[in-house]
Design an enzyme around this catalytic site. Structure first.
Site, mmCIF file in Angstrom:
data_model
loop_
_atom_site.group_PDB
_atom_site.id
_atom_site.type_symbol
_atom_site.label_atom_id
_atom_site.label_comp_id
_atom_site.label_asym_id
_atom_site.label_seq_id
_atom_site.Cartn_x
_atom_site.Cartn_y
_atom_site.Cartn_z
ATOM 1 N N GLY A 1 0.839 -1.195 0.000
ATOM 2 C CA GLY A 1 0.000 0.000 0.000
ATOM 3 C C GLY A 1 0.870 1.240 0.000
ATOM 4 O O GLY A 1 2.057 1.175 0.333
ATOM 5 N N CYS B 1 5.223 -6.122 1.657
ATOM 6 C CA CYS B 1 5.533 -4.688 1.744
ATOM 7 C C CYS B 1 4.761 -4.053 2.907
ATOM 8 O O CYS B 1 5.046 -4.329 4.064
ATOM 9 C CB CYS B 1 5.257 -4.004 0.408
ATOM 10 S SG CYS B 1 5.975 -2.343 0.290
ATOM 11 N N TYR B 2 3.747 -3.222 2.631
ATOM 12 C CA TYR B 2 2.942 -2.640 3.710
ATOM 13 C C TYR B 2 2.309 -3.741 4.551
ATOM 14 O O TYR B 2 2.229 -3.640 5.777
ATOM 15 C CB TYR B 2 1.852 -1.747 3.110
ATOM 16 C CG TYR B 2 0.981 -1.035 4.123
ATOM 17 C CD1 TYR B 2 1.341 0.216 4.616
ATOM 18 C CD2 TYR B 2 -0.196 -1.614 4.583
ATOM 19 C CE1 TYR B 2 0.539 0.873 5.545
ATOM 20 C CE2 TYR B 2 -1.001 -0.968 5.510
ATOM 21 C CZ TYR B 2 -0.630 0.274 5.989
ATOM 22 O OH TYR B 2 -1.416 0.915 6.914
ATOM 23 N N HIS C 1 8.588 -7.156 -3.200
ATOM 24 C CA HIS C 1 7.407 -7.510 -3.987
ATOM 25 C C HIS C 1 7.689 -8.774 -4.796
ATOM 26 O O HIS C 1 8.264 -8.701 -5.891
ATOM 27 C CB HIS C 1 7.032 -6.359 -4.930
ATOM 28 C CG HIS C 1 6.430 -5.188 -4.231
ATOM 29 N ND1 HIS C 1 5.086 -5.109 -3.931
ATOM 30 C CD2 HIS C 1 6.996 -4.061 -3.736
ATOM 31 C CE1 HIS C 1 4.845 -3.966 -3.298
ATOM 32 N NE2 HIS C 1 5.982 -3.315 -3.160
ATOM 33 N N GLU D 1 5.584 -10.495 -6.388
ATOM 34 C CA GLU D 1 4.627 -10.639 -7.489
ATOM 35 C C GLU D 1 5.094 -9.995 -8.785
ATOM 36 O O GLU D 1 4.533 -10.270 -9.861
ATOM 37 C CB GLU D 1 3.265 -10.057 -7.097
ATOM 38 C CG GLU D 1 3.193 -8.542 -6.996
ATOM 39 C CD GLU D 1 3.648 -7.977 -5.656
ATOM 40 O OE1 GLU D 1 3.339 -6.804 -5.378
ATOM 41 O OE2 GLU D 1 4.320 -8.704 -4.904
ATOM 42 N N ASP E 1 -14.489 -11.311 -24.928
ATOM 43 C CA ASP E 1 -15.275 -11.613 -23.731
ATOM 44 C C ASP E 1 -16.647 -12.172 -24.073
ATOM 45 O O ASP E 1 -17.056 -13.217 -23.551
ATOM 46 C CB ASP E 1 -15.415 -10.354 -22.866
ATOM 47 C CG ASP E 1 -14.077 -9.753 -22.490
ATOM 48 O OD1 ASP E 1 -13.078 -10.493 -22.516
ATOM 49 O OD2 ASP E 1 -14.030 -8.546 -22.197
ATOM 50 N N LYS F 1 -8.362 -11.463 -17.853
ATOM 51 C CA LYS F 1 -8.364 -11.557 -19.312
ATOM 52 C C LYS F 1 -7.546 -12.740 -19.812
ATOM 53 O O LYS F 1 -7.976 -13.449 -20.739
ATOM 54 C CB LYS F 1 -7.806 -10.258 -19.907
ATOM 55 C CG LYS F 1 -8.029 -10.100 -21.394
ATOM 56 C CD LYS F 1 -9.449 -9.662 -21.669
ATOM 57 C CE LYS F 1 -9.659 -9.194 -23.080
ATOM 58 N NZ LYS F 1 -10.982 -8.594 -23.294
#
Length: 518
Positions: free
Chosen positions: A63, A90-91, A177, A179, A235, A374
């Site tokens: 964050g 992180c946060y 991080h 990710e 979609d 997606k």
């Protein structure tokens, strides 16, 4: 302990608590890449609400704020008493430390970007990984002292406790991080948490997703009739194919052809859904109606309103002929759900995936893709047998080529742009760049310029080529197309498309520009 495996349907689920991080969606996607289901939930979710969802793990995202700020986001401390494994990033890492009795300090020196991480004890998160590795940091505060019962696993130059764990309670934290792609071994760290910490089952696959949605649609629909507004985009196409797999001839697809599609698209929709899947397809050829209303209109917002309103009216006319239908299929995706309902979304908006259908339409919604990102939708489409040209089709605006013809939309200008746009698409594909480019297309401005072709003077339109790279269309950078690709596009367009004598390339990023010109 939790009273059974956490699931979304038949899947183990990890909850991602969103503390306003730009990477919250990315965390959720990385978990899914490990074939484990994930959901993003508000940061202020209570322990009781978490327990009711029965997750197998919890991730606290990063964050932008300091844990010491007056309005700092908190977490319900009872979440740590549920016996559910927790990973703070992180946060979230600092929040774990602060909540459980550790010390978070502002050292006066932040760490941003690539940072060397030294592993002092591998613990569960770093088992089998190198003792020194690069990670991606973005913080000013850092954990100085781990909470009681926690082991400090790693350090960086600016973080005394860059990673920690309480193995008995299965609570973990990392300052970096994992990710992001800039942390090369980050996915492995996440998978250590998922499979060692949470004992997750890697069952979130395209095949299992399809099976679950087929069962859900059949349970929802029974023997009722269903309609789907089919645009030919990714979609709506995947949603239609998935629902048809579930209920067969109970589904009727309505394809409103407003005459503003790209070259060959109406024919491809016909061939795919009527010819290949044998779906009941109503092809409404309404180009004359739309172009008649657009005649003389140059303002882009007016064009959009006319197209949106007319689409609704045409769809309503056709839908009224299927009065026995109880359900409407929409291709709502998970990012749509997040933007529509997440506390900290940058822009809260309501998503209507069928050209802005009115709220008073009396249908129950079927949204078989509302839990998917997606890339997952494309994977499901491939599994269902949709052609690659549809599965990997680039995003296309609802008003179609009307917002790529700058100024008045006429049949002549649409024809010119269709031909030129097809050349752009073919050359991007020929260069093998179609999957790294978010969007590539032509724009036809309502001006003409002087040129020379053969021995004569020409006075014709220029073509603007627009190509961008992006992750989510919120921001975009102009694509660095090789000069030889641009040269082929220019030569082919000028030689093959009558009415164009000049080609230019748009090198504006978003912001300050937008991806579309109107």
């Amino acid at each position: 302990m939790t009273d059974g495996a956490g699931t979304s349907g038949a899947f183990d689920t990890v909850l991602v608590l969103d503390f306003g991080a730009q990477y919250a969606q990315l965390i959720a996607r990385r978990v899914r890449e490990a074939r484990v289901h994930s959901e993003i939930v508000p940061r202020d979710i209570t322990a009781a609400e978490v327990r009711a969802r029965r997750p197998i793990g919890i991730i606290l995202s990063g964050g932008p704020a300091s844990v010491y700020a007056d309005d700092a986001y908190r977490v319900d401390p009872e979440i740590f008493e549920l016996g559910i494994p927790v990973l703070g990033i992180c946060y979230g890492h600092q929040l774990v430390a602060q909540t459980l009795g550790g010390t978070v300090a502002n050292t006066g020196t932040g760490e941003y970007g690539k940072t060397p991480l030294s592993i002092k004890a591998p613990g569960s998160l770093f088992r089998g990984l190198p003792e020194t590795q690069d990670v991606w940091m973005s913080h000013r505060d850092s954990v100085a002292v781990a909470p009681p019962g926690f082991d400090a696993l790693a350090t960086t130059p600016g973080a005394a406790v860059a990673a920690m764990e309480n193995r008995e309670r299965r609570i973990y934290g990392v300052q970096f991080h994992p990710e992001v792609a800039h942390t090369p071994r980050g996915q492995e760290v996440l998978e250590r948490f998922l499979f060692d910490g949470c004992s997750a089952r890697p069952t979130w696959t395209r095949h299992s997703i399809i099976e679950e949605q087929i069962a859900a649609v059949r349970a929802q629909v029974g023997d009722a009739k269903v309609i789907c507004a089919l645009s030919g985009g990714v979609d709506s196409s995947v949603a239609a194919a998935l629902v048809h797999e579930a209920i067969g001839d109970q589904l009727t697809c309505i394809f409103v052809d407003h005459g503003l599609l790209r070259q060959g698209e109406p024919e491809q929709v016909e061939e795919t859904f009527r010819g290949h899947f044998h779906i009941n397809l109503v092809h409404v050829k309404a180009a004359d109606r739309f172009l008649g209303l657009l005649a003389g209109v140059t303002d882009p917002e007016t064009k959009r309103k006319i197209i949106g309103e007319t689409f609704i009216r045409v769809f309503e006319d056709v839908a009224s002929e299927h009065a026995d239908a109880r359900f409407l299929v929409q291709g709502t995706l998970y990012p749509d759900v997040i933007e529509s309902g997440t506390k900290d979304a940058a822009k809260i908006k309501s998503h209507h995936n069928v050209g802005g259908l009115p709220d008073d339409m009396e249908f129950e919604l079927i949204e078989p893709l509302r839990d998917l990102f997606k890339d997952e939708v494309r994977a499901v489409g491939t599994e269902l047998g949709l052609p690659e040209e549809i599965v990997w089709r680039q995003p296309f605006p609802g008003p179609g080529l009307a917002v790529r013809v700058i100024g008045e939309v006429t049949p002549e200008r649409l024809d010119i742009l269709r031909q030129a746009d097809a050349v752009v698409t073919e050359e991007i594909r020929r260069a093998g760049m179609e999957r790294e480019i978010w969007q590539a297309f032509g724009v036809l401005p309502g001006i003409k310029s002087v040129g020379v072709q053969g021995d004569g003077r020409t006075y014709a339109y220029p073509l603007i080529v627009r190509a961008v790279t992006s992750e989510d269309a919120m921001t975009a950078d102009w694509a660095r197309l090789p000069y030889e690709v641009l040269e082929r596009i220019s030569n082919r367009v000028i030689n093959e498309v009558e009415g164009i004598n000049r080609v230019a390339y748009d090198i504006s990023s978003k912001p300050p520009a937008t991806i579309e010109w109107e």
